[in-house]
Write an enzyme that holds these catalytic residues in place. Structure first.
Site, PDB file in Angstrom:
ATOM      1  N   SER A 102       0.803  -1.228   0.000  1.00 22.90           N
ATOM      2  CA  SER A 102       0.000   0.000   0.000  1.00 22.90           C
ATOM      3  C   SER A 102       0.831   1.271   0.000  1.00 22.90           C
ATOM      4  O   SER A 102       0.272   2.367  -0.096  1.00 22.90           O
ATOM      5  CB  SER A 102      -0.938   0.004   1.217  1.00 22.90           C
ATOM      6  OG  SER A 102      -0.194  -0.015   2.423  1.00 22.90           O
ATOM      7  N   LYS A 127      -6.745   2.786   8.876  1.00 22.88           N
ATOM      8  CA  LYS A 127      -5.825   3.821   8.409  1.00 22.88           C
ATOM      9  C   LYS A 127      -6.424   5.215   8.572  1.00 22.88           C
ATOM     10  O   LYS A 127      -5.753   6.146   9.045  1.00 22.88           O
ATOM     11  CB  LYS A 127      -5.473   3.568   6.940  1.00 22.88           C
ATOM     12  CG  LYS A 127      -4.629   2.321   6.709  1.00 22.88           C
ATOM     13  CD  LYS A 127      -4.387   2.087   5.225  1.00 22.88           C
ATOM     14  CE  LYS A 127      -3.523   0.851   4.991  1.00 22.88           C
ATOM     15  NZ  LYS A 127      -3.319   0.584   3.552  1.00 22.88           N
TER      16      LYS A 127
END
Length: 800
Positions: free
Chosen positions: A678, A721
């Site tokens: 990511s 996140k």
């Protein structure tokens, strides 16, 4: 032909130890005690060289100083395994029998006997006749062990499975309770077939003798077992026994019947009691039998907790114990609703996956309270032995059931809430894989007949409500995951932590420290600063720890100044309780930097922000990665670098930058491992910023996988996140467009407070994060969501 002829092998002179009332056979390990000075000296002599000694039985055990004519000429050579001095006169010896041997002559008689002997190699007989005889002898020996009062049936039989007929005959002979002359005769019988025939005769004679003695002892009275027409074993009571053992057996039989076991378990209990009747009460095997019967009796075969099925009451209990966790609560209420309509549904297996401290274990306790069931917890952290789950077979000394059966017994009911904690911390070694054993436990199609090795009969686990907890899903085997309904529990937001602390944690700590609101008041500003400056976690464990510290400080002052002492904890004086703040907010208004970008990462503890730094130095075009990056993240970084190299001409970057300079990517906090794809767009932005010398905005963070063509692919852990981003005080983030559906799980207050940019290509990302435009690039197409529609699918997240 004489089978003994020409098979002797000359052996060196060896010391001789005469034995009283003992015949040692080859392939057996035998302990005995010697006390005669001559025998001790012979032992010491043997220990000086090869530790080999000749053992022979005395013809008259009563003689203290036997002469050569008082010692059998046929014995064995043995290897000394261990010697232990018991006192000044006696020595305990453990020897291993090696081969049959015959004394040829006595070399010396003082101060101890030394003889010259010839060994006799074992005979090799593998005929079908010997095999059939061996099978019959094994069956008789098993029956003999069951009937004999001092024999350990469970440990002896498995030891005979893989040995040759020669060795099996010697091992059986060593365990027979027969006269010394008979044992000496067996020792002197060299051929295995002939020896097995003699053992066959002796076993039949001994079995008949023991059975006759038992019949005389029991008479026609006592209790015998019979079976009902349905096949279940029951007990029929005849005359009562007056002895203490008889009373104990009567009690066991009553308890077995009261336990309401299934037919198979009841039959096993009946057989064990029959065996127990034939044993003396103080024998080791009797203790093993009683322990097994105690476990069968103690298990809850039919006892169940009466469930609460009131949906509103269950919902109230769940809300009282936990703040938030709406998805988990909803699933529990759905299960209770099914119980209203279906009388016997299959057991439910819930998998609660989330970072530490979010309330997974305490939620299981609340579920038990809401459903009215018993609660048991089994920690699987560090478990690496399959026997921990399935138990040990009773052939092993000190065997016991597996942890599953142990916990069921502790619960006392067959339908408890069973918490399997930290299942991702299990491991495996040469003793087996406990995760594989759990597959049967957690499979609703199989766990109605769970077989524990110790109990050795099926136990129904289908009515148990299993709850599995873990921090990460990746370490759990895929077949085990398929058996669970996974519910992810993500970290709490600051407002949720505030409510949890105010409603649950603070009152709990006040009570634990003997304080009241009259002694200390924690203001809202003080609690907010405590959460913001002293904790940085997905759960609330550190928050509770800091509240404990505050209470301890107040308790000390109350003790010193009296019970009337009162304090008020605020944001201004919080440092006097907890010291210097441990964390600080990111300075989002600090000067933007070249070659530095901020990305998002997911860990087992929740979401985190990572800073990526890029620099260039004169070199040969090397690409260097540091910061303890995992293999996947390194591949993602190389992909990002290849993408940047493909943009050199388009962005008017110096051509020699990839040949005359080394590019170095570093992720701070090098002691922490980092993994995953990511960070692709974050690394690409850091490199592009370095090469174009355009600073990157610190007010925006990003996450997404990059391809060589500059496409931005979806990533995982979006909710965790974004919670971390919001926790750090940043209100703007870039995510892949394909992650739009993940924004629905974001809390509404967080969604309304943040701006989420959904992108498909790196060109869009460059336009957003670089502080000034790239004149060579054209503006990317408008890929953001319609301004009238929130990117979070109605959750109030703004997308650009």
């Amino acid at each position: 032909m004489d089978p003994v002829k020409d098979v002797f092998e000359v052996l060196k002179t060896v010391p001789l130890i005469p034995l009283r009332d003992l015949v040692v056979f080859p392939s057996t390990l035998v302990p005995f005690i010697i006390g005669r000075p001559s025998s001790i000296q012979a032992l010491e002599k043997a220990g000086e060289s090869e530790k080999t000694v000749f053992l022979a039985a005395q013809t008259d055990p009563s003689l203290d100083n036997p002469t050569p004519k008082d010692i059998h000429s046929f014995g064995i050579t043995a290897r000394i395994i261990r010697t232990v001095s018991m006192d000044d006169k006696n020595v305990k010896v453990i020897v291993e029998g090696r081969r049959r041997a015959r004394i040829l002559e006595y070399v010396s008689t003082l101060p101890f006997y030394q003889v010259l002997a010839k060994e006799i190699p074992p005979s090799d007989e593998s005929t079908a006749e010997v095999a059939g005889l061996l099978k019959r002898v094994m069956a008789l020996f098993e029956e003999y062990l069951k009937l004999n009062q001092n024999a350990n049936f469970q440990s002896i039989i498995p030891a005979l499975r893989d040995h040759a007929p020669e060795r099996i005959a010697d091992i059986i002979a060593s365990h027979l309770f027969i006269p010394l002359e008979e044992k000496q005769h067996l020792l002197e019988t060299i051929q295995a077939g002939e020896r097995l025939n003699r053992i066959d005769y002796l076993l039949r004679h001994e079995i008949s003798r023991i059975q006759a003695g038992l019949r005389r002892k029991s008479g026609k009275s006592g209790e015998t077992g019979r079976k009902t027409e349905g096949g279940a074993a029951v007990f029929q009571t005849g005359g009562g026994k007056k002895e203490e053992q008889g009373n104990e057996l009567d009690d066991l039989k009553k308890k077995v019947l009261q336990a309401q076991m299934p037919p198979d378990a009841l039959e096993k209990a009946r057989k064990e009691i029959e065996r127990l009747e034939a044993m003396p009460p103080m024998s080791a095997e009797a203790t093993v039998c009683r322990n097994y019967l105690d476990w069968l009796i103690a298990l809850p075969w039919v006892k169940k907790s009466r469930e609460k099925r009131n949906i509103k009451e269950a919902e109230q209990i769940l809300n009282e114990d936990h703040y938030g966790l709406e998805k988990v609560k909803e699933r529990i209420l759905e299960y209770l609703s099914v119980r209203q309509l279906v009388k016997a549904p299959k057991g439910v297996i819930l998998g609660l996956i989330g970072p530490p401290g979010v309330g997974k274990s305490s939620l299981a306790k609340s579920i038990a309270r809401a459903t009215g069931r018993k609660f048991v917890r089994l920690s699987l952290g560090g478990v690496r032995d399959e026997a921990e789950i399935r138990g040990h077979r009773r052939t092993y000394i000190g065997a016991y059931p597996g942890r599953i059966i142990q916990m069921i017994k502790r619960a006392g009911t067959k339908n408890p809430v069973f918490l399997l904690d930290e299942v991702d911390k299990m491991s495996m070694d040469f003793r087996g894989d406990p995760a594989a054993a759990l597959m049967e436990v957690l499979d609703p199609e199989q766990n109605d007949a769970f077989l524990d090795h110790y109990i050795d009969t099926d136990y129904d686990l289908s009515q148990v409500m299993f709850i599995v907890t873990a921090n990460m899903l990746e370490p759990i085997p895929r077949p085990l995951i398929d058996r669970m309904e996974i519910i992810r529990i993500v970290g709490y937001t600051e407002p949720e932590k505030f409510q949890i602390a105010r409603r649950f944690l603070w009152p709990k700590q006040l009570q634990a420290h003997g304080l009241t609101e009259k002694n200390v008041i924690l203001s809202d500003s003080g609690l907010t600063k405590l959460i913001d400056a002293y904790t940085r976690e997905a759960g609330v464990r550190n928050l509770e720890r800091e509240l404990t510290t505050v209470c301890r400080k107040v308790v000390k002052r109350v003790v010193l100044q009296g019970p009337a002492h009162k304090e008020r904890v605020t944001a201004k004086n919080l440092e006097s309780y907890l010291g210097v703040p441990k964390f600080r907010r990111r300075a989002v208004d600090r000067e933007d930097e070249v070659g530095v970008s901020v990305g998002m990462a997911w860990t087992e503890f929740g979401g985190e922000l990572l800073t990526f730094e890029a620099s260039k130095v004169h070199g040969k075009g090397n690409f260097v990665l540091t910061g303890q990056l995992g293999e996947v993240m390194q591949e993602s970084a190389r992909t990002a670098f290849s993408y940047v190299r493909s943009k050199i001409f388009e962005l008017n970057i110096a051509k020699d930058v990839t040949t005359n300079f080394d590019i170095h990517i570093h992720v701070p906090e090098g002691a922490t491992p980092k993994e995953g794809p990511s960070a692709g767009i974050t690394i690409a932005i850091a490199i592009l910023s370095l090469l174009t010398e355009i600073p990157v905005s610190k007010k925006i963070v990003m996450s997404g996988e990059i391809t060589l063509r500059g496409k931005v692919l979806p990533v995982g852990g979006i909710k965790e996140k974004l919670l971390a981003v919001h926790r750090e005080g940043i209100r703007e983030a870039i995510l892949p467009r394909d992650n739009k559906s993940d924004l629905k799980d974001l809390p509404k207050d967080i969604a309304q407070d943040m701006t989420i940019h959904l992108v498909e290509t790196m060109d869009e990302v460059l336009k957003m994060v670089l502080t000034r435009d790239l004149p060579e690039m054209t503006a990317p197409p408008n890929t953001a969501a319609n301004s009238s529609t929130p990117a979070g699918g109605g959750e109030g997240v703004r997308a650009h």
